[in-house]
Design a protein around this motif. Structure first.
Motif, PDB file in Angstrom:
ATOM      1  N   MET A 146      35.587  30.887  67.793  1.00  0.00           N
ATOM      2  CA  MET A 146      34.706  31.469  66.791  1.00  0.00           C
ATOM      3  C   MET A 146      35.245  31.237  65.392  1.00  0.00           C
ATOM      4  N   TYR A 147      34.359  30.882  64.485  1.00  0.00           N
ATOM      5  CA  TYR A 147      34.697  30.799  63.072  1.00  0.00           C
ATOM      6  C   TYR A 147      34.262  32.088  62.396  1.00  0.00           C
ATOM      7  N   LYS A 148      35.191  32.734  61.704  1.00  0.00           N
ATOM      8  CA  LYS A 148      34.853  33.924  60.942  1.00  0.00           C
ATOM      9  C   LYS A 148      34.397  33.508  59.541  1.00  0.00           C
ATOM     10  N   ILE A 149      33.169  33.862  59.200  1.00  0.00           N
ATOM     11  CA  ILE A 149      32.590  33.482  57.920  1.00  0.00           C
ATOM     12  C   ILE A 149      32.255  34.746  57.135  1.00  0.00           C
ATOM     13  N   THR A 150      32.927  34.953  56.006  1.00  0.00           N
ATOM     14  CA  THR A 150      32.553  36.035  55.112  1.00  0.00           C
ATOM     15  C   THR A 150      31.279  35.638  54.369  1.00  0.00           C
ATOM     16  N   VAL A 151      30.319  36.535  54.335  1.00  0.00           N
ATOM     17  CA  VAL A 151      29.042  36.263  53.675  1.00  0.00           C
ATOM     18  C   VAL A 151      28.879  37.238  52.510  1.00  0.00           C
ATOM     19  N   ILE A 152      28.820  36.697  51.293  1.00  0.00           N
ATOM     20  CA  ILE A 152      28.653  37.505  50.079  1.00  0.00           C
ATOM     21  C   ILE A 152      27.355  37.077  49.399  1.00  0.00           C
ATOM     22  N   PRO A 153      26.244  37.745  49.696  1.00  0.00           N
ATOM     23  CA  PRO A 153      24.974  37.354  49.066  1.00  0.00           C
ATOM     24  C   PRO A 153      24.994  37.558  47.557  1.00  0.00           C
ATOM     25  N   GLY A 154      25.681  38.618  47.080  1.00  0.00           N
ATOM     26  CA  GLY A 154      25.705  38.919  45.653  1.00  0.00           C
ATOM     27  C   GLY A 154      24.458  39.658  45.229  1.00  0.00           C
ATOM     28  N   ASP A 155      23.865  39.215  44.121  1.00  0.00           N
ATOM     29  CA  ASP A 155      22.656  39.874  43.633  1.00  0.00           C
ATOM     30  C   ASP A 155      21.705  38.820  43.085  1.00  0.00           C
ATOM     31  N   GLY A 156      20.573  39.270  42.529  1.00  0.00           N
ATOM     32  CA  GLY A 156      19.575  38.332  42.046  1.00  0.00           C
ATOM     33  C   GLY A 156      19.078  37.448  43.175  1.00  0.00           C
ATOM     34  N   PHE A 187      29.731  31.067  65.105  1.00  0.00           N
ATOM     35  CA  PHE A 187      29.993  31.772  63.861  1.00  0.00           C
ATOM     36  C   PHE A 187      29.922  33.282  64.032  1.00  0.00           C
ATOM     37  N   GLU A 188      30.896  33.950  63.456  1.00  0.00           N
ATOM     38  CA  GLU A 188      30.822  35.400  63.287  1.00  0.00           C
ATOM     39  C   GLU A 188      30.667  35.662  61.790  1.00  0.00           C
ATOM     40  N   PHE A 189      29.476  36.116  61.393  1.00  0.00           N
ATOM     41  CA  PHE A 189      29.191  36.356  59.988  1.00  0.00           C
ATOM     42  C   PHE A 189      29.571  37.788  59.624  1.00  0.00           C
ATOM     43  N   ILE A 190      30.393  37.916  58.586  1.00  0.00           N
ATOM     44  CA  ILE A 190      30.904  39.227  58.172  1.00  0.00           C
ATOM     45  C   ILE A 190      30.413  39.505  56.752  1.00  0.00           C
ATOM     46  N   PRO A 191      29.427  40.385  56.586  1.00  0.00           N
ATOM     47  CA  PRO A 191      28.874  40.641  55.251  1.00  0.00           C
ATOM     48  C   PRO A 191      29.820  41.467  54.381  1.00  0.00           C
ATOM     49  N   LYS A 192      29.946  41.061  53.120  1.00  0.00           N
ATOM     50  CA  LYS A 192      30.741  41.801  52.143  1.00  0.00           C
ATOM     51  C   LYS A 192      30.015  41.803  50.802  1.00  0.00           C
ATOM     52  N   ARG A 225      40.248  36.278  52.512  1.00  0.00           N
ATOM     53  CA  ARG A 225      41.548  35.696  52.880  1.00  0.00           C
ATOM     54  C   ARG A 225      41.668  35.540  54.394  1.00  0.00           C
ATOM     55  N   GLU A 226      41.115  36.478  55.125  1.00  0.00           N
ATOM     56  CA  GLU A 226      41.271  36.493  56.581  1.00  0.00           C
ATOM     57  C   GLU A 226      40.239  35.628  57.297  1.00  0.00           C
ATOM     58  N   SER A 227      39.243  35.138  56.576  1.00  0.00           N
ATOM     59  CA  SER A 227      38.178  34.354  57.188  1.00  0.00           C
ATOM     60  C   SER A 227      38.478  32.861  57.135  1.00  0.00           C
ATOM     61  N   ASP A 228      37.770  32.115  57.981  1.00  0.00           N
ATOM     62  CA  ASP A 228      37.908  30.659  57.961  1.00  0.00           C
ATOM     63  C   ASP A 228      37.259  30.071  56.717  1.00  0.00           C
ATOM     64  N   SER A 229      36.201  30.708  56.247  1.00  0.00           N
ATOM     65  CA  SER A 229      35.570  30.292  54.998  1.00  0.00           C
ATOM     66  C   SER A 229      34.631  31.391  54.528  1.00  0.00           C
ATOM     67  N   LEU A 275      28.495  21.642  53.165  1.00  0.00           N
ATOM     68  CA  LEU A 275      29.868  21.387  52.719  1.00  0.00           C
ATOM     69  C   LEU A 275      30.845  22.248  53.512  1.00  0.00           C
ATOM     70  N   MET A 276      30.446  23.494  53.816  1.00  0.00           N
ATOM     71  CA  MET A 276      31.284  24.362  54.642  1.00  0.00           C
ATOM     72  C   MET A 276      31.452  23.785  56.045  1.00  0.00           C
ATOM     73  N   LEU A 277      30.368  23.294  56.625  1.00  0.00           N
ATOM     74  CA  LEU A 277      30.448  22.714  57.964  1.00  0.00           C
ATOM     75  C   LEU A 277      31.383  21.511  57.982  1.00  0.00           C
ATOM     76  N   GLU A 278      31.310  20.678  56.958  1.00  0.00           N
ATOM     77  CA  GLU A 278      32.227  19.535  56.871  1.00  0.00           C
ATOM     78  C   GLU A 278      33.668  20.007  56.746  1.00  0.00           C
ATOM     79  N   TYR A 279      33.887  21.037  55.954  1.00  0.00           N
ATOM     80  CA  TYR A 279      35.227  21.604  55.782  1.00  0.00           C
ATOM     81  C   TYR A 279      35.781  22.100  57.117  1.00  0.00           C
ATOM     82  N   LEU A 280      34.910  22.659  57.949  1.00  0.00           N
ATOM     83  CA  LEU A 280      35.321  23.178  59.260  1.00  0.00           C
ATOM     84  C   LEU A 280      35.380  22.089  60.331  1.00  0.00           C
ATOM     85  N   GLY A 281      35.005  20.869  59.968  1.00  0.00           N
ATOM     86  CA  GLY A 281      35.033  19.765  60.923  1.00  0.00           C
ATOM     87  C   GLY A 281      33.792  19.636  61.769  1.00  0.00           C
ATOM     88  N   LEU A 282      32.729  20.356  61.420  1.00  0.00           N
ATOM     89  CA  LEU A 282      31.468  20.324  62.181  1.00  0.00           C
ATOM     90  C   LEU A 282      30.523  19.310  61.530  1.00  0.00           C
TER      91      LEU A 282
END
Length: 323
Positions: free
Chosen positions: A1-11, A31-36, A59-63, A274-281
């Motif tokens: 599993m890839y841990k992915i932090t998800v930060i939507p932000g605003d707007g 993917f395990e999506f972790i919202p922050k 810091r603790e996530s893969d991306s 770009l994230m998928l390429e970074y992860l080798g996918l």
């Protein structure tokens, strides 16, 4: 599993993030999506636009996938702070036109210092911002640019600076560029002053493969790149360090159209590639890129920034359908 932090932000960050997650979930169950949280709404809730909990999770996530945040005068930029905290010293912004083959280059921007170092002071009637340029940061970003040229089979790396006016700071950057270039004899190297570079991007963009430059200059040139391809809604970016990566669209939070379902989701979707390429996918990344290119080339489903009348979800659904 890839841990992915998800930060939507605003707007519009929130509006372009969900379609991107939907697309990723159709391709890959790893993917395990972790919202922050981060941004303006976060500040209104917690009195900070970037909680420590969000930084720790990144810091603790893969991306990390990052949408967009609105600037707050009382706070340092959330995205600039994240880049610094995670030591994401590379900002990589591909500028690719789907209609003009002459426009296909990548801006490699130094991401950790320059005028974005948050070194400012005021004496009341004047203010000073310190532009920090170091040999270490210059060398590692320039090495990255040349290695990226080798990896992507590009033939030339061009540096951009203003060493004629800033001979100490940009002198470091220019001298380091040619020192590093000697280690890559198969790659052509040249340099332009930043003002000339801005002109040549308009008059002769086909000459560029990889552009490497300092923080503020890279930020400005990549927005010019958005103009070259017609909209910032098509420009993704990667923030990369030695331990993790963060991926975001170049566009901002666009509060004037937030909530109207008008935002172009393509830059966020391509950032996930770009994230998928970074992860080798690589296969997953290519499938999404092909679906995006087909959607753009067909030119039937377009958000207003591309001259169309469709909404955010229309474009996302078209890409999903092709997948």
């Amino acid at each position: 599993m890839y841990k992915i932090t998800v930060i939507p932000g605003d707007g519009i960050g929130q509006e372009v993030m969900q379609p991107t997650i939907d697309i990723l979930e159709t391709l890959n169950s790893k993917f395990e999506f972790i919202p922050k949280e981060a941004g303006k709404e976060c500040y209104q809730k917690y009195d900070t636009n970037l909680p420590e909990e969000t930084i720790v999770q990144c810091r603790e996530s893969d991306s990390t996938l990052f949408g967009a945040v609105t600037s707050i005068p009382q706070q340092k930029s959330a995205i600039v702070t994240l880049r610094k905290e995670l030591d994401l010293y590379v900002n990589q912004r591909p500028i690719h036109s789907y209609t003009n083959p002459d426009i296909d280059f990548t801006i490699i921007r130094e991401n950790s210092e320059g005028l974005y170092s948050h070194i400012e002071e005021s004496t009341g009637d004047e203010a000073i911002a310190i532009r920090k340029i170091t040999y270490k940061a210059s060398e590692r970003i320039i090495n990255y640019a040349f290695n990226y040229a080798l990896k992507t089979e590009k033939s030339k790396v061009t540096a951009s600076h203003k060493a004629n006016v800033l001979p100490v700071t940009d002198g470091i950057f220019k001298n380091t560029f040619y020192k590093v270039a000697n280690n890559y004899p198969t790659i052509k190297s040249n340099d332009y002053y930043i003002d000339a570079m801005a002109m040549y991007l308009i008059t002769n963009p086909a000459q560029f493969d990889i552009i490497v430059t300092t923080n503020l200059f890279g930020d400005i040139l990549s927005d010019e790149g958005g103009g070259l391809v017609g909209t910032l809604g098509l420009i993704p970016s990667a923030n990369i360090g030695d331990k993790t990566g963060l991926f975001e669209p170049v566009h901002g939070s666009a509060p004037d159209i937030a909530g109207l379902n008008k935002a172009n989701p393509i830059a966020m979707i391509l950032s996930s590639c770009l994230m998928l390429e970074y992860l080798g996918l690589y296969d997953d990344a290519k499938r999404i890129q092909n679906a995006v290119e087909e959607t753009i080339s067909e030119s039937k489903v377009k958000t207003p920034d591309m001259g169309g009348h469709n909404n955010t979800q229309d474009v996302a659904n078209n890409i999903l359908h092709r997948l």
